[in-house]
Design a protein around this motif. Sequence first.
Motif, PDB file in Angstrom:
ATOM      1  N   ILE A 243       0.855  -1.184   0.000  1.00  0.00           N
ATOM      2  CA  ILE A 243       0.000   0.000   0.000  1.00  0.00           C
ATOM      3  C   ILE A 243       0.892   1.235   0.000  1.00  0.00           C
ATOM      4  N   ALA A 293       2.523  -2.513   4.487  1.00  0.00           N
ATOM      5  CA  ALA A 293       1.646  -1.362   4.679  1.00  0.00           C
ATOM      6  C   ALA A 293       2.270  -0.411   5.699  1.00  0.00           C
ATOM      7  N   VAL A 297      -2.142   2.080   8.328  1.00  0.00           N
ATOM      8  CA  VAL A 297      -3.006   1.009   7.826  1.00  0.00           C
ATOM      9  C   VAL A 297      -3.052  -0.149   8.816  1.00  0.00           C
TER      10      VAL A 297
END
Length: 462
Positions: A243, A293, A297
């Motif tokens: 991400i 991430a 997150v």
Amino acid sequence: MAARGDATEQFRAARDFLLQHREDYKAAYEGFVWPRPERFNWALDWFDRIAEGNGRTALHIVEEDGRRTEISFEALSARSGQVANWLRAQGVGPGDRVLVMLGNQVELWETALAAMKLRAVVIPATPLLGIADLRDRIERGRARHVIVRDEDAAKFDDVPGDYTRIVVGGHEGPLSYADSYRSPEAFVPEGVTHATDPLMLYFTSGTTARPKLVEHTHVSYPIGHLATMYWIGLKPGDVHLNISSPGWAKHAWSNLFAPWNAEATVFIHNYTRFDPARLMAEMDRAGVTSFCAPPTVWRMLIQADLGQLRTPPREALAAGEPLNPEVIETVRRAWGVTIRDGFGQTETAVQVANTPGQRLLAGSMGRPSPGYVIELLDPVTGEAGASEGEICLDLSADPVGLMTGYHGDPERTAEAMAGGYYRTGDIGSRDADGYVTYVGRSDDVFKASRSGGIPFQMRLGA
């Protein structure tokens, strides 16, 4: 002088060595040798090679509305050849600076590969940039071409400069990216790519008002991120979800070079509002095997029922400030995996990391990555071998995964590379087993020591 086949095999041999010793840090660190081809073009010499007859998925994107795009290595190789041929017809040539401002969309990866094939220099830019930032990037980056999605194209109406504007999506005109579909797929390069040729120029924030302009070559990021591949623990056939926002270095680290170095699939889930349940459902559908991430997150994820993920990833990673132990333990209980982190900068690949299969020391970033010799320099005397000091790379080891320097700023480059070391500006401590723990930025540590305070501890994200 190395031939193209030799360059590919050098790269493959180094890659396979790291795969072979994926969970044997001692063997990997002591035995790894950077491949050093004189000529190398990652898109032509690696990606196109592994794409030959390869129908496995290279890129898998799921949109918020459920639309899915899956493109194979073979198809992406051909498509990037089309884009390269079309861009060349629009005047994009070797050494040209191309500012790329796209979201997580197929065209981003097509353009990255096409620009490499053309030996153009990419200036990655996040779509979140405002007009003032774009003016700076066009001016200091000396951009000759801009590739931008339709919804952001109007920003450049107020950005002066002699550059072509290529628009992706919803645009009718002479420079519509859609016209590239009419070009032939077979691409024939003009000239050779030298290892020292520039590949990327990253504008990166710092402690000064003006962003630094980090220059990387055709080896420093593509080959340098073999170390990142090793940190993540990627293997051929894996499905990797990272991400990250396009335009920042971590996107190139883990959404381009590291997974495709390993011949793994890049998986993307686009969303406007984070939905943990939806993310985990998509991870299950895609068969995600490794997940990286930022801490924000991870903190949102543990607020949901992690048990919704039927098949947890084999590898879990974080990039940014240290995670709260509660987050790590919650994920470990639910998924049976321990979140591993690392340390790096836009200027480098991952320098220090907790790698697969190794003992994790609470609070530590891990040990030096294969290919890097880390020294801690006393921040006062500058002497090496300190138990706590500035985290530096020993330049005598000639680490491939290090920038050329700060473009257009020889004084800043000389300062960063002074005394035979690349100086990160970060302070760390090292124990007897070689584990490095982040302490703080050097300026903060000095300020805290003068005032008697304790520096705020935050690690620079990889």
